[in-house]
Design a protein around this motif. Structure first.
Motif, PDB file in Angstrom:
ATOM      1  N   LYS A   1       1.052  -1.217  -0.009  1.00  0.00           N
ATOM      2  CA  LYS A   1       0.000  -0.010  -0.039  1.00  0.00           C
ATOM      3  C   LYS A   1       0.795   1.228   0.118  1.00  0.00           C
ATOM      4  CE  LYS A   1      -3.902  -2.158   0.922  1.00  0.00           C
ATOM      5  NZ  LYS A   1      -4.938  -2.422  -0.290  1.00  0.00           N
ATOM      6  N   LEU A   2       2.112   0.886  -0.013  1.00  0.00           N
ATOM      7  CA  LEU A   2       3.221   2.314   0.008  1.00  0.00           C
ATOM      8  C   LEU A   2       3.742   2.343  -1.140  1.00  0.00           C
ATOM      9  CD1 LEU A   2       5.182   1.529   3.223  1.00  0.00           C
ATOM     10  CD2 LEU A   2       3.095   2.913   3.002  1.00  0.00           C
ATOM     11  N   ASP A   3       4.162   3.749  -1.488  1.00  0.00           N
ATOM     12  CA  ASP A   3       4.988   3.841  -2.783  1.00  0.00           C
ATOM     13  C   ASP A   3       6.307   3.441  -2.337  1.00  0.00           C
ATOM     14  OD1 ASP A   3       6.394   6.154  -2.035  1.00  0.00           O
ATOM     15  OD2 ASP A   3       4.948   7.504  -2.754  1.00  0.00           O
ATOM     16  N   GLU A   4       7.257   3.637  -3.342  1.00  0.00           N
ATOM     17  CA  GLU A   4       8.664   2.927  -3.200  1.00  0.00           C
ATOM     18  C   GLU A   4       9.457   3.827  -2.429  1.00  0.00           C
ATOM     19  OE1 GLU A   4       9.538   3.193  -7.709  1.00  0.00           O
ATOM     20  OE2 GLU A   4      10.906   4.804  -6.941  1.00  0.00           O
ATOM     21  N   ARG A   5       9.063   5.191  -2.375  1.00  0.00           N
ATOM     22  CA  ARG A   5       9.998   6.090  -1.254  1.00  0.00           C
ATOM     23  C   ARG A   5       9.340   5.761  -0.053  1.00  0.00           C
ATOM     24  NH1 ARG A   5       9.355  10.649   1.543  1.00  0.00           N
ATOM     25  NH2 ARG A   5       7.113  10.510   0.940  1.00  0.00           N
ATOM     26  N   GLU A   6       8.432   5.546   0.120  1.00  0.00           N
ATOM     27  CA  GLU A   6       7.776   5.507   1.644  1.00  0.00           C
ATOM     28  C   GLU A   6       8.293   3.911   2.055  1.00  0.00           C
ATOM     29  OE1 GLU A   6       3.505   7.379   1.556  1.00  0.00           O
ATOM     30  OE2 GLU A   6       3.487   5.638   0.351  1.00  0.00           O
ATOM     31  N   VAL A   7       8.348   2.868   0.991  1.00  0.00           N
ATOM     32  CA  VAL A   7       8.896   1.505   1.237  1.00  0.00           C
ATOM     33  C   VAL A   7      10.464   1.841   1.854  1.00  0.00           C
ATOM     34  CG1 VAL A   7       9.724  -0.565   0.471  1.00  0.00           C
ATOM     35  CG2 VAL A   7       7.507   0.314  -0.071  1.00  0.00           C
ATOM     36  N   GLN A   8      11.066   2.593   1.061  1.00  0.00           N
ATOM     37  CA  GLN A   8      12.715   2.870   1.170  1.00  0.00           C
ATOM     38  C   GLN A   8      12.924   3.397   2.832  1.00  0.00           C
ATOM     39  OE1 GLN A   8      14.783   5.991  -0.859  1.00  0.00           O
ATOM     40  NE2 GLN A   8      15.625   4.203  -1.941  1.00  0.00           N
ATOM     41  N   ILE A   9      11.963   4.471   3.011  1.00  0.00           N
ATOM     42  CA  ILE A   9      12.449   5.170   4.350  1.00  0.00           C
ATOM     43  C   ILE A   9      11.904   4.179   5.564  1.00  0.00           C
ATOM     44  CG2 ILE A   9      12.172   7.573   3.433  1.00  0.00           C
ATOM     45  CD1 ILE A   9       9.513   7.857   4.736  1.00  0.00           C
ATOM     46  N   THR A  10      10.895   3.407   5.321  1.00  0.00           N
ATOM     47  CA  THR A  10      10.446   2.606   6.554  1.00  0.00           C
ATOM     48  C   THR A  10      11.395   1.360   6.599  1.00  0.00           C
ATOM     49  OG1 THR A  10       8.653   1.564   4.749  1.00  0.00           O
ATOM     50  CG2 THR A  10       7.752   2.896   6.379  1.00  0.00           C
ATOM     51  N   HIS A  11      11.713   0.768   5.436  1.00  0.00           N
ATOM     52  CA  HIS A  11      12.749  -0.129   5.460  1.00  0.00           C
ATOM     53  C   HIS A  11      13.915   0.307   6.205  1.00  0.00           C
ATOM     54  CE1 HIS A  11      11.477  -3.227   2.247  1.00  0.00           C
ATOM     55  NE2 HIS A  11      10.519  -3.106   3.209  1.00  0.00           N
ATOM     56  N   GLU A  12      14.506   1.625   5.982  1.00  0.00           N
ATOM     57  CA  GLU A  12      15.848   2.190   6.691  1.00  0.00           C
ATOM     58  C   GLU A  12      15.383   2.299   7.963  1.00  0.00           C
ATOM     59  OE1 GLU A  12      19.659   3.725   6.579  1.00  0.00           O
ATOM     60  OE2 GLU A  12      18.444   2.670   4.936  1.00  0.00           O
ATOM     61  N   SER A  13      14.273   2.618   8.297  1.00  0.00           N
ATOM     62  CA  SER A  13      13.794   3.149   9.797  1.00  0.00           C
ATOM     63  C   SER A  13      13.801   1.629  10.415  1.00  0.00           C
ATOM     64  CB  SER A  13      12.581   3.637   9.795  1.00  0.00           C
ATOM     65  OG  SER A  13      11.733   3.190  10.783  1.00  0.00           O
ATOM     66  N   LEU A  14      13.196   0.454  10.010  1.00  0.00           N
ATOM     67  CA  LEU A  14      13.248  -0.728  10.271  1.00  0.00           C
ATOM     68  C   LEU A  14      14.592  -1.377  10.713  1.00  0.00           C
ATOM     69  CD1 LEU A  14      10.122  -2.448   8.801  1.00  0.00           C
ATOM     70  CD2 LEU A  14      10.134  -1.854  11.021  1.00  0.00           C
ATOM     71  N   ARG A  15      15.396  -1.233   9.701  1.00  0.00           N
ATOM     72  CA  ARG A  15      16.938  -1.611   9.862  1.00  0.00           C
ATOM     73  C   ARG A  15      17.430  -0.989  10.989  1.00  0.00           C
ATOM     74  NH1 ARG A  15      20.948  -3.326   6.043  1.00  0.00           N
ATOM     75  NH2 ARG A  15      23.111  -2.722   6.736  1.00  0.00           N
TER      76      ARG A  15
ATOM     77  N   SER B   1      15.807   0.425  13.600  1.00  0.00           N
ATOM     78  CA  SER B   1      15.263   0.108  14.812  1.00  0.00           C
ATOM     79  C   SER B   1      15.627  -1.296  15.143  1.00  0.00           C
ATOM     80  CB  SER B   1      13.709  -0.053  14.505  1.00  0.00           C
ATOM     81  OG  SER B   1      13.385   1.382  13.864  1.00  0.00           O
ATOM     82  N   TYR B   2      15.747  -2.196  14.257  1.00  0.00           N
ATOM     83  CA  TYR B   2      16.347  -3.598  14.767  1.00  0.00           C
ATOM     84  C   TYR B   2      17.610  -3.553  15.446  1.00  0.00           C
ATOM     85  CZ  TYR B   2      17.900  -8.408  13.979  1.00  0.00           C
ATOM     86  OH  TYR B   2      18.437  -9.513  14.227  1.00  0.00           O
TER      87      TYR B   2
ATOM     88  N   SER C   1      17.718  -4.554  24.274  1.00  0.00           N
ATOM     89  CA  SER C   1      16.955  -5.648  24.942  1.00  0.00           C
ATOM     90  C   SER C   1      18.155  -6.330  25.518  1.00  0.00           C
ATOM     91  CB  SER C   1      16.252  -6.493  23.759  1.00  0.00           C
ATOM     92  OG  SER C   1      15.255  -5.740  23.143  1.00  0.00           O
ATOM     93  N   LEU C   2      19.275  -6.654  24.751  1.00  0.00           N
ATOM     94  CA  LEU C   2      20.328  -7.225  25.495  1.00  0.00           C
ATOM     95  C   LEU C   2      20.882  -6.656  26.692  1.00  0.00           C
ATOM     96  CD1 LEU C   2      22.026  -8.643  22.100  1.00  0.00           C
ATOM     97  CD2 LEU C   2      20.726 -10.067  23.934  1.00  0.00           C
ATOM     98  N   LEU C   3      20.924  -5.182  26.553  1.00  0.00           N
ATOM     99  CA  LEU C   3      21.648  -4.472  27.617  1.00  0.00           C
ATOM    100  C   LEU C   3      20.368  -4.659  28.939  1.00  0.00           C
ATOM    101  CD1 LEU C   3      23.017  -1.371  26.356  1.00  0.00           C
ATOM    102  CD2 LEU C   3      24.189  -3.135  27.415  1.00  0.00           C
ATOM    103  N   VAL C   4      19.298  -4.610  28.582  1.00  0.00           N
ATOM    104  CA  VAL C   4      18.241  -4.617  29.790  1.00  0.00           C
ATOM    105  C   VAL C   4      18.186  -6.060  30.346  1.00  0.00           C
ATOM    106  CG1 VAL C   4      15.436  -4.689  30.282  1.00  0.00           C
ATOM    107  CG2 VAL C   4      16.688  -2.829  29.070  1.00  0.00           C
ATOM    108  N   LEU C   5      18.308  -6.875  29.425  1.00  0.00           N
ATOM    109  CA  LEU C   5      18.372  -8.448  29.875  1.00  0.00           C
ATOM    110  C   LEU C   5      19.651  -8.839  30.733  1.00  0.00           C
ATOM    111  CD1 LEU C   5      16.687 -11.094  29.307  1.00  0.00           C
ATOM    112  CD2 LEU C   5      18.725 -11.762  27.663  1.00  0.00           C
ATOM    113  N   MET C   6      20.822  -8.111  30.349  1.00  0.00           N
ATOM    114  CA  MET C   6      21.942  -8.232  31.198  1.00  0.00           C
ATOM    115  C   MET C   6      21.715  -7.793  32.407  1.00  0.00           C
ATOM    116  SD  MET C   6      25.897  -7.963  29.563  1.00  0.00           S
ATOM    117  CE  MET C   6      25.875  -6.040  30.102  1.00  0.00           C
ATOM    118  N   CYS C   7      21.229  -6.607  32.535  1.00  0.00           N
ATOM    119  CA  CYS C   7      20.998  -5.593  33.692  1.00  0.00           C
ATOM    120  C   CYS C   7      20.303  -6.425  34.850  1.00  0.00           C
ATOM    121  CB  CYS C   7      20.468  -4.364  33.535  1.00  0.00           C
ATOM    122  SG  CYS C   7      21.714  -3.255  32.743  1.00  0.00           S
TER     123      CYS C   7
END
Lengths: 86, 142
Positions: B74-88, B90-91, B98-104
């Motif tokens: 449902k997104l156009d290619e620019r929106e896909v690009q920015i959401t993919h970059e954001s998810l990358r 975010s991951y 998460s790992l720091l919290v787990l360790m703490c």
């Protein structure tokens, strides 16, 4: 990955046809903000989108997009005429 | 109606929002282990209100929530690009946090058994290898 900047004449062609960004966006199937990004050359389109844009305007793709800065269309026409010997 | 916010305003809203969430956690932690007091409750409520307001303005008002929760087709290619970059990004951030919290949590609980360390190491391994494993799984040629 660093991509080359792609220059375009979308705003010139759009204004020449008297259509808004929203109208163009609806025709080529993108968000109207994407048209703004394309016109400001802040976003380089995919080959598919580039073809959709040039097909919408009914002009060859190389007239809309270029990897070097675009010359004014009037200059292009003058060069074309001089090549044809008019 | 879509709310227009400048990049700097959006950045401030992000900091305020996460700052408030962190404050709520701190207040809740103090309240749970040291006991609740009136200023602590007031602080937690104020932080919660600011967190909700900044969330509504930043994520709902600007429609960024909708952008990142819309199906890719449902997104156009620019929106896909920015959401993919954001998810990358975010991951990566989410994995580290998460790992720091787990360790703490493990350190605060006073548990230093080898099984907990093994879980930590496994998650670290998973986080680093999952993207390439997915490519290995899905792509015909690499």
């Amino acid at each position: 990955m660093r991509l080359r900047r792609i220059y375009n004449r979308i705003s010139v062609l759009r204004e020449e046809r008297g259509i808004s960004r929203k109208e163009l966006a609806a025709e080529i199937g993108v968000n109207f903000q994407t048209v703004g990004y394309l016109e400001r050359e802040e976003y380089s389109p995919s080959l598919d989108l580039a073809f959709r844009i040039s097909e919408y305007f009914g002009v060859p793709i190389e007239l809309v997009f270029s990897t070097s800065p675009m010359r004014p269309l009037s200059q292009e026409i003058l060069d074309y005429r001089s090549k044809k010997g008019e | 109606m879509k709310l227009k916010m400048s990049k700097s305003t959006r950045r401030i809203a992000v900091i305020v929002n996460y700052g408030c969430i962190l404050m709520i956690l701190v207040f809740f932690g103090i309240g749970k282990y040291e006991g609740w007091s009136a200023p602590l409750v007031a602080g937690a409520i104020a932080a919660a209100i600011v967190a909700v307001v900044s969330f509504i303005l930043l994520h709902m008002g600007t429609r960024l929530w909708k952008l990142v929760h819309t199906k890719v087709d449902k997104l156009d290619e620019r929106e896909v690009q920015i959401t993919h970059e954001s998810l990358r990004n975010s991951y990566a951030i989410f994995t580290v946090i998460s790992l720091l919290v787990l360790m703490c949590i493990a350190l605060l609980a006073g548990r230093d058994d080898s099984f907990l360390m093994f879980i930590f190491a496994s998650l670290l391994y998973l986080a680093h290898t999952l993207p390439s494993s997915i490519i290995a799984w899905t792509e015909r040629e690499i």
